[in-house]
Design an enzyme around this catalytic site. Structure first.
Site, short mmCIF file in Angstrom:
data_model
loop_
_atom_site.label_atom_id
_atom_site.label_comp_id
_atom_site.label_asym_id
_atom_site.label_seq_id
_atom_site.Cartn_x
_atom_site.Cartn_y
_atom_site.Cartn_z
N ASP A 163 33.37 30.80 36.61
CA ASP A 163 34.11 30.35 37.80
C ASP A 163 33.16 29.61 38.75
O ASP A 163 33.52 28.58 39.32
CB ASP A 163 34.70 31.60 38.49
N HIS A 195 40.02 23.91 37.24
CA HIS A 195 40.99 24.96 37.59
C HIS A 195 42.42 24.57 37.23
O HIS A 195 43.24 25.43 36.90
CB HIS A 195 40.89 25.32 39.08
N HIS A 227 42.65 25.40 33.69
CA HIS A 227 42.78 26.86 33.63
C HIS A 227 44.23 27.28 33.88
O HIS A 227 44.80 28.11 33.15
CB HIS A 227 41.87 27.54 34.66
N HIS A 286 39.73 35.06 34.15
CA HIS A 286 39.87 33.78 34.87
C HIS A 286 38.68 32.85 34.60
O HIS A 286 38.85 31.71 34.17
CB HIS A 286 40.00 34.10 36.37
#
Ligand SMILES: [Zn+2]
Length: 377
Positions: free
Chosen positions: A178, A259, A262, A276
Site C-alpha cells: 500500500d 488503487h 485494486h 488490500h
C-alpha cells in the site's frame, strides 16, 4: 480529467497527534485522556486477546469507563449502524478503533456518525487507513462499496510497535504494498485536487518520496525483523512509512491507477482472500506499465515487491487462470466515473488499463525468469 473545477488552493491535513513506540499501549491513558473517559472500544475477538485486554486494563487503572464491543468483521454500513446505536445508548464520549484496516475504517465512520473524536490504535501496519479522514466501506460480503469522507482526521493515532512486531509479517508486507503505491500515485496527481479538496503541497510530495526511500532502504530488513518478532530501527521506520507517511502522503497527495485497479480487482471473488496492500502492489506495477516506465525502473519496483513476497504476477496473486473476460471487468471498474484513475494526466481507456494489467503480469513473469525472482537493487 484532473482538476475540472480549477481548484487553486493547496491543502494538507493530518491527525492531531501521532504516537509510535514499543510501550505505546501501556502508556495509552496519558494520551487518550485528552479525548474523554468513557470510550467505546471496538476490536475483533483475536485482537482483544493480544492487545484489547492490556489496553482495557491500562485504561481502567486510570479510571476510564470502557464499553467494549466486538467488531463484526466487515467495514459495512450495517456494522457502522450497529456500533453507532450502541455508542448512543451507552453515552460514550469518544471512540477507539483497535485492530486492522477494516476495524479502523469502521471506527472512524462510527465516530463521524456520532460526532465524537476517535483514537485509532492499529495492531498491524497493513494499510495506511489509520491517519486519514476517510473510510473505505464494503458490502457485507466484501465487495468494494464506496469511499466515505469525514470532516476531521482521527484525533490520535497510537501505534504500539511491539504489538505489530508480533503480527504476521504478511501484514507488514501488505502495508508496504500500500505504501509503495503512495509516491508512484501521488507524483501523477500534482495538478489534481487531493482527498481534502485542495492541491498537493510541497510537504505531501516530500512525504511520498521519503516513504518510498524508507521502503527501498529498510523494507526487506523490517520484514525479516517482523519474522523474528523483534522491534528494530528498520521495523520502526517501515511501520512509520506504512502508517504515517503513506497515510499523509496518499490523503494530501492523491491516488491514481494503482488503487483504481485494486478496486477493480474486488470484483474477482477469489481475490477476496488477499489483503488490500497485496492487490495494490500488483496495481502499482500495472500503473507503472500503464505510464510507460522504463524497464530498469520497473525492475526496481518488481524486485522490491518480490523481496517482501508481494504478488507481481497473476500466478502469485492466486489467479493463474484468470480470463480476459474477468480482466475486462476489472478494467471497466477501474475506469468507472469518480475513480481515482481520473486524477492522472494522460489518456485512459478501458483498453489501455486492460493491457496494462496484462502487461504487469508479463513484466513480473519476465523479471522472475530473468533473475530467478530476486535482484539486488
Ligand atoms: Zn490503500
Amino acid at each position: 480529467m484532473p482538476n475540472p473545477k480549477q481548484v487553486t488552493e493547496k491543502l494538507f491535513q493530518s491527525p492531531q497527534k501521532y504516537i509510535q513506540g514499543p510501550s505505546a499501549i501501556q502508556n495509552a491513558a496519558r494520551y487518550l485522556e485528552t479525548l474523554g473517559k468513557k470510550p467505546l472500544l471496538t476490536c475483533d475477538a483475536f485482537v482483544h486477546g493480544i492487545a484489547g485486554k492490556p489496553l482495557i486494563e491500562a485504561l481502567q487503572s486510570h479510571t476510564f469507563n470502557v464499553t467494549h464491543v466486538e467488531f463484526g468483521g466487515e467495514a459495512s454500513s450495517q456494522e457502522v449502524g450497529r456500533l453507532s446505536d450502541i455508542g448512543r445508548k451507552e453515552g460514550n464520549d469518544f471512540i477507539i478503533g483497535l485492530g486492522g484496516g477494516k476495524t479502523i475504517d469502521c471506527a472512524k465512520a462510527v465516530a463521524s456518525e456520532l460526532s465524537l473524536p476517535v483514537a485509532i490504535l492499529p495492531t498491524t501496519a497493513s494499510t495506511d487507513a489509520p491517519c486519514s479522514a476517510l473510510s473505505v466501506l464494503y458490502t457485507p460480503n466484501g465487495e468494494f462499496d464506496r469511499y466515505t469522507f469525514f470532516n476531521t482526521n482521527p484525533s490520535i493515532v497510537l501505534v504500539d510497535t511491539s504489538v505489530i512486531a508480533k503480527a504476521p509479517p504478511r501484514f507488514l508486507a501488505a502495508g508496504m504494498g500500500d505504501a509503495i503505491a503512495t509516491n508512484v500515485e501521488a507524483r501523477l496527481c500534482k495538478h489534481s485536487p487531493n482527498f481534502g479538496g485542495g492541491l498537493p503541497t510541497e510537504v505531501s510530495v516530500a512525504i511520498g518520496q521519503k516513504c518510498e526511500e524508507i521502503l527501498f532502504q529498510y523494507g526487506r530488513q523490517a520484514y525479516e525483523a517482523n519474522k523474528a518478532q523483534v522491534v528494530t530501527p528498520a521495523l520502526e521506520a517501515v511501520i512509520e512509512a506504512n502508517t504515517l507517511l503513506s497515510g499523509l502522503g496518499f490523503e494530501s497527495g492523491g491516488l491514481a491507477a494503482a488503487h483504481a485497479i485494486h478496486n477493480g480487482f474486488t470484483a474477482i471473488e477469489s481475490l477476496h482472500v488477499l489483503l488490500h496492500g497485496e492487490k495494490v502492489a500488483f496495481g502499482t506495477v500495472a500503473q507503472l506499465v500503464l505510464i510507460g516506465t522504463p524497464t530498469e525502473t520497473l525492475d526496481k519496483y518488481i524486485s522490491f515487491m518480490l523481496s517482501v513476497d508481494l504478488p507481481v504476477t497473476f500466478a502469485l496473486l492466486g489467479i493463474p487462470d484468470v480470463t480476459d473476460e474477468q480482466l475486462r471487468k476489472v478494467a471497466k471498474l477501474a475506469i468507472a466515473p469518480g475513480e481515482t484513475i481520473w486524477n492522472m494526466e494522460g489518456v485512459i481507456t478501458e483498453d489501455s488499463v486492460f493491457w496494462a494489467i496484462k502487461g504487469a503480469d508479463a513484466a513480473g513473469r519476465d523479471f522472475i525468469a530473468r533473475t530467478g525472482g530476486r535482484k539486488e537493487y
